[in-house]
Design a protein around this motif. Structure first.
Motif, PDB file in Angstrom:
ATOM      1  N   THR A 192      18.065  53.612  76.093  1.00  0.00           N
ATOM      2  CA  THR A 192      18.583  52.713  75.061  1.00  0.00           C
ATOM      3  C   THR A 192      19.922  53.241  74.562  1.00  0.00           C
ATOM      4  O   THR A 192      19.963  54.262  73.870  1.00  0.00           O
ATOM      5  N   PRO A 193      21.033  52.582  74.897  1.00  0.00           N
ATOM      6  CA  PRO A 193      22.327  53.073  74.409  1.00  0.00           C
ATOM      7  C   PRO A 193      22.552  52.677  72.953  1.00  0.00           C
ATOM      8  O   PRO A 193      22.278  51.538  72.572  1.00  0.00           O
ATOM      9  N   LEU A 194      22.993  53.620  72.155  1.00  0.00           N
ATOM     10  CA  LEU A 194      23.271  53.329  70.730  1.00  0.00           C
ATOM     11  C   LEU A 194      24.423  54.206  70.262  1.00  0.00           C
ATOM     12  O   LEU A 194      24.551  55.354  70.710  1.00  0.00           O
ATOM     13  N   PRO A 195      25.233  53.732  69.308  1.00  0.00           N
ATOM     14  CA  PRO A 195      26.228  54.630  68.705  1.00  0.00           C
ATOM     15  C   PRO A 195      25.516  55.728  67.904  1.00  0.00           C
ATOM     16  O   PRO A 195      24.393  55.523  67.422  1.00  0.00           O
ATOM     17  N   PHE A 196      26.193  56.841  67.759  1.00  0.00           N
ATOM     18  CA  PHE A 196      25.646  58.029  67.102  1.00  0.00           C
ATOM     19  C   PHE A 196      25.083  57.710  65.704  1.00  0.00           C
ATOM     20  O   PHE A 196      23.988  58.148  65.348  1.00  0.00           O
ATOM     21  N   GLY A 197      25.833  56.952  64.932  1.00  0.00           N
ATOM     22  CA  GLY A 197      25.470  56.692  63.535  1.00  0.00           C
ATOM     23  C   GLY A 197      24.226  55.840  63.374  1.00  0.00           C
ATOM     24  O   GLY A 197      23.721  55.690  62.256  1.00  0.00           O
ATOM     25  N   GLU A 198      23.724  55.260  64.464  1.00  0.00           N
ATOM     26  CA  GLU A 198      22.543  54.390  64.349  1.00  0.00           C
ATOM     27  C   GLU A 198      21.255  55.069  64.820  1.00  0.00           C
ATOM     28  O   GLU A 198      20.185  54.474  64.777  1.00  0.00           O
ATOM     29  N   VAL A 199      21.394  56.325  65.273  1.00  0.00           N
ATOM     30  CA  VAL A 199      20.241  56.976  65.911  1.00  0.00           C
ATOM     31  C   VAL A 199      19.133  57.323  64.908  1.00  0.00           C
ATOM     32  O   VAL A 199      17.955  57.063  65.169  1.00  0.00           O
ATOM     33  N   TYR A 200      19.519  57.877  63.747  1.00  0.00           N
ATOM     34  CA  TYR A 200      18.488  58.314  62.797  1.00  0.00           C
ATOM     35  C   TYR A 200      17.595  57.140  62.395  1.00  0.00           C
ATOM     36  O   TYR A 200      16.367  57.224  62.461  1.00  0.00           O
ATOM     37  N   SER A 201      18.221  56.030  61.995  1.00  0.00           N
ATOM     38  CA  SER A 201      17.371  54.918  61.530  1.00  0.00           C
ATOM     39  C   SER A 201      16.570  54.329  62.681  1.00  0.00           C
ATOM     40  O   SER A 201      15.430  53.902  62.473  1.00  0.00           O
ATOM     41  N   ALA A 202      17.136  54.324  63.881  1.00  0.00           N
ATOM     42  CA  ALA A 202      16.374  53.807  65.030  1.00  0.00           C
ATOM     43  C   ALA A 202      15.133  54.664  65.287  1.00  0.00           C
ATOM     44  O   ALA A 202      14.050  54.153  65.609  1.00  0.00           O
ATOM     45  N   LEU A 203      15.267  55.984  65.088  1.00  0.00           N
ATOM     46  CA  LEU A 203      14.106  56.881  65.246  1.00  0.00           C
ATOM     47  C   LEU A 203      13.102  56.634  64.115  1.00  0.00           C
ATOM     48  O   LEU A 203      11.897  56.533  64.349  1.00  0.00           O
ATOM     49  N   GLN A 204      13.635  56.528  62.926  1.00  0.00           N
ATOM     50  CA  GLN A 204      12.777  56.345  61.755  1.00  0.00           C
ATOM     51  C   GLN A 204      11.994  55.030  61.848  1.00  0.00           C
ATOM     52  O   GLN A 204      10.808  54.989  61.517  1.00  0.00           O
ATOM     53  N   LEU A 205      12.671  53.988  62.318  1.00  0.00           N
ATOM     54  CA  LEU A 205      12.019  52.673  62.426  1.00  0.00           C
ATOM     55  C   LEU A 205      11.215  52.526  63.723  1.00  0.00           C
ATOM     56  O   LEU A 205      10.691  51.464  64.011  1.00  0.00           O
ATOM     57  N   LYS A 206      11.189  53.598  64.510  1.00  0.00           N
ATOM     58  CA  LYS A 206      10.456  53.650  65.785  1.00  0.00           C
ATOM     59  C   LYS A 206      10.959  52.601  66.785  1.00  0.00           C
ATOM     60  O   LYS A 206      10.213  52.115  67.633  1.00  0.00           O
ATOM     61  N   MET A 207      12.246  52.262  66.665  1.00  0.00           N
ATOM     62  CA  MET A 207      12.845  51.398  67.681  1.00  0.00           C
ATOM     63  C   MET A 207      13.083  52.218  68.949  1.00  0.00           C
ATOM     64  O   MET A 207      13.191  51.693  70.040  1.00  0.00           O
ATOM     65  N   ILE A 208      13.236  53.525  68.766  1.00  0.00           N
ATOM     66  CA  ILE A 208      13.327  54.451  69.898  1.00  0.00           C
ATOM     67  C   ILE A 208      12.329  55.592  69.668  1.00  0.00           C
ATOM     68  O   ILE A 208      11.933  55.846  68.532  1.00  0.00           O
ATOM     69  N   ASP A 209      11.950  56.261  70.781  1.00  0.00           N
ATOM     70  CA  ASP A 209      10.952  57.344  70.684  1.00  0.00           C
ATOM     71  C   ASP A 209      11.596  58.729  70.732  1.00  0.00           C
ATOM     72  O   ASP A 209      10.949  59.727  70.402  1.00  0.00           O
ATOM     73  N   GLY A 210      12.830  58.779  71.211  1.00  0.00           N
ATOM     74  CA  GLY A 210      13.463  60.089  71.350  1.00  0.00           C
ATOM     75  C   GLY A 210      14.943  59.942  71.607  1.00  0.00           C
ATOM     76  O   GLY A 210      15.452  58.821  71.781  1.00  0.00           O
ATOM     77  N   GLN A 211      15.624  61.080  71.639  1.00  0.00           N
ATOM     78  CA  GLN A 211      17.070  61.085  71.878  1.00  0.00           C
ATOM     79  C   GLN A 211      17.466  62.470  72.377  1.00  0.00           C
ATOM     80  O   GLN A 211      16.652  63.390  72.393  1.00  0.00           O
ATOM     81  N   VAL A 212      18.732  62.602  72.753  1.00  0.00           N
ATOM     82  CA  VAL A 212      19.197  63.889  73.266  1.00  0.00           C
ATOM     83  C   VAL A 212      20.530  64.258  72.615  1.00  0.00           C
ATOM     84  O   VAL A 212      21.427  63.426  72.529  1.00  0.00           O
ATOM     85  N   ASN A 213      20.620  65.510  72.145  1.00  0.00           N
ATOM     86  CA  ASN A 213      21.844  66.008  71.508  1.00  0.00           C
ATOM     87  C   ASN A 213      21.780  67.531  71.404  1.00  0.00           C
ATOM     88  O   ASN A 213      20.696  68.107  71.495  1.00  0.00           O
ATOM     89  N   PRO A 214      22.917  68.188  71.166  1.00  0.00           N
ATOM     90  CA  PRO A 214      22.847  69.636  70.955  1.00  0.00           C
ATOM     91  C   PRO A 214      22.147  69.963  69.628  1.00  0.00           C
ATOM     92  O   PRO A 214      22.131  69.128  68.712  1.00  0.00           O
ATOM     93  N   VAL A 215      21.643  71.188  69.526  1.00  0.00           N
ATOM     94  CA  VAL A 215      20.849  71.586  68.350  1.00  0.00           C
ATOM     95  C   VAL A 215      21.615  71.378  67.040  1.00  0.00           C
ATOM     96  O   VAL A 215      21.069  70.862  66.069  1.00  0.00           O
ATOM     97  N   PHE A 216      22.901  71.757  67.025  1.00  0.00           N
ATOM     98  CA  PHE A 216      23.632  71.649  65.747  1.00  0.00           C
ATOM     99  C   PHE A 216      23.645  70.197  65.266  1.00  0.00           C
ATOM    100  O   PHE A 216      23.541  69.922  64.066  1.00  0.00           O
ATOM    101  N   ALA A 217      23.747  69.255  66.222  1.00  0.00           N
ATOM    102  CA  ALA A 217      23.795  67.831  65.853  1.00  0.00           C
ATOM    103  C   ALA A 217      22.413  67.338  65.428  1.00  0.00           C
ATOM    104  O   ALA A 217      22.285  66.525  64.510  1.00  0.00           O
TER     105      ALA A 217
END
Ligand code: 6CS
Length: 349
Positions: A192-217
């Motif tokens: 599921t492609p998404l801009p960075f700023g939309e990832v947290y809410s997509a995870l919170q709303l369970k629109m997505i199940d996971g994502q990938v990023n470096p630890v600091f991010a």
């Protein structure tokens, strides 16, 4: 923490910045540098150090303004503003830029670069690679300044992932380059492609199940709050590029251009240590804030299974990037071989 959608801001900012240009400005020359990450990130550390060194070495004749993520829009919008010359400098990650420059997606391929960070560092800093990429960036009006790593890309999920089939049916957020969709579809995920700023809410709303990023991010964007597992598969590092508007760069006086190049060379080494420290420190913070999050490091055998599943994606890369992509891929392999240390016993009789 940052939770926002960025739609109108870039237009407003662009108008404001251009308005500012139209007026006769008093004081130092201004260079605008937009990053794709928040304050306190690896890209911010890079841009702030760039600012510090440029301002110091021009004795204040140049002022560098750093725009963190959200103030000038998404990565795609940042690229547009860089192209138009509203911005002079920006970070442009292949994970988004790949839509515009397909060949750059070589930097997204899994298990292409070695686990050895120093070898990767040497390959990324090589003039051969930079000049091959710069020719492609020039076609889009960009000047490639630097390619560097921000650390391992780590999966955050709510289910354990130990083998490719564990990705079956997982709605997994990736950056917006087509190669990344293919990379996780090869493991069975529903990318599921998404801009960075939309990832947290997509995870919170369970629109997505996971994502990938470096630890600091993962720490600074609070993704660790909405996951159960942090999985290190060592499949790829987050590689990014620092870029300038080409016309701006070419019109710099020889002295100013030499100064920019000198600062970039210094940063190429400094950022290596900075990202290492940021990723270590932020992992400790995540562990403290969420001791129940499981940190999983895949075994060699498990990583080999992912590597095997990732190999067909190289064909997708060649379909997307054509013969020029093939040349870049060959060059990366050649540089990796050139910079790799021989395994103990190699070449000894
Ligand atoms: O996942 C992303 O979209 C972003 N991740 C990082 C670490 N930097 C910029 C990029 O846009």
């Amino acid at each position: 923490m940052i939770r926002f959608t960025v739609k109108i801001l870039p237009l407003l900012l662009s108008a404001l910045l251009l308005g500012g240009c139209a007026q006769q400005r008093q004081g130092p020359e201004q260079w605008r540098f937009a990053i794709e990450e928040a304050r306190g990130s690896v890209q911010d550390a890079y841009a702030q150090r760039f600012k510090e060194l440029i301002e110091e070495r021009t004795q204040g004749a140049v002022e560098v303004k750093v725009y963190p993520y959200g103030t000038v829009g998404t990565s795609d919008q940042i690229s547009e503003l860089l192209y138009s010359g509203t911005l002079q400098f920006a970070m442009s990650s292949p994970g988004h830029l790949g839509k515009m420059i397909p060949e750059v997606q070589v930097l997204l391929l899994h298990y292409l670069f070695p686990a050895d960070q120093e070898v990767t560092q040497a390959v990324l800093a090589s003039d051969k690679l930079k000049s091959a990429f710069d020719k492609l960036y020039a076609e889009k009006g960009f000047k490639l300044l630097s390619i560097y790593s921000e650390g391992w890309q780590v999966w955050t999920t709510n289910h354990p992932i130990n083998e490719p089939s564990d990705f079956e049916g997982v709605k997994f957020r990736v950056m917006t380059s087509p190669l990344l969709l293919a990379a996780y579809e090869a493991y069975g995920a529903s990318s599921t492609p998404l801009p960075f700023g939309e990832v947290y809410s997509a995870l919170q709303l369970k629109m997505i199940d996971g994502q990938v990023n470096p630890v600091f991010a993962i720490q600074e964007m609070s993704f660790y709050e909405v996951c159960q597992y942090l999985i290190f598969a060592d499949q790829a590092r987050f590689l990014t590029t620092a870029v300038a508007n080409r016309e701006f760069y070419e019109k710099l006086s020889p002295e100013r251009r030499a100064l920019v190049d000198e600062v970039l060379a210094q940063l190429q080494t400094e950022i290596f240590d900075i990202q290492k420290k940021y990723n270590q420190d932020r992992l400790a913070k995540i562990k403290k804030a969420r001791p129940d999050v499981e940190i999983v490091r895949l075994t060699k055998e498990q990583r080999m299974a992912f590597k095997e599943a990732s190999i067909p994606v190289r064909k997708v890369y060649l379909e997307l990037a054509g013969h020029r992509g093939q040349k870049i891929l060959d060059l990366v392999k050649e540089l990796v071989a050139e910079h790799s240390r021989p395994e103990p016993g190699d070449g000894e009789s």
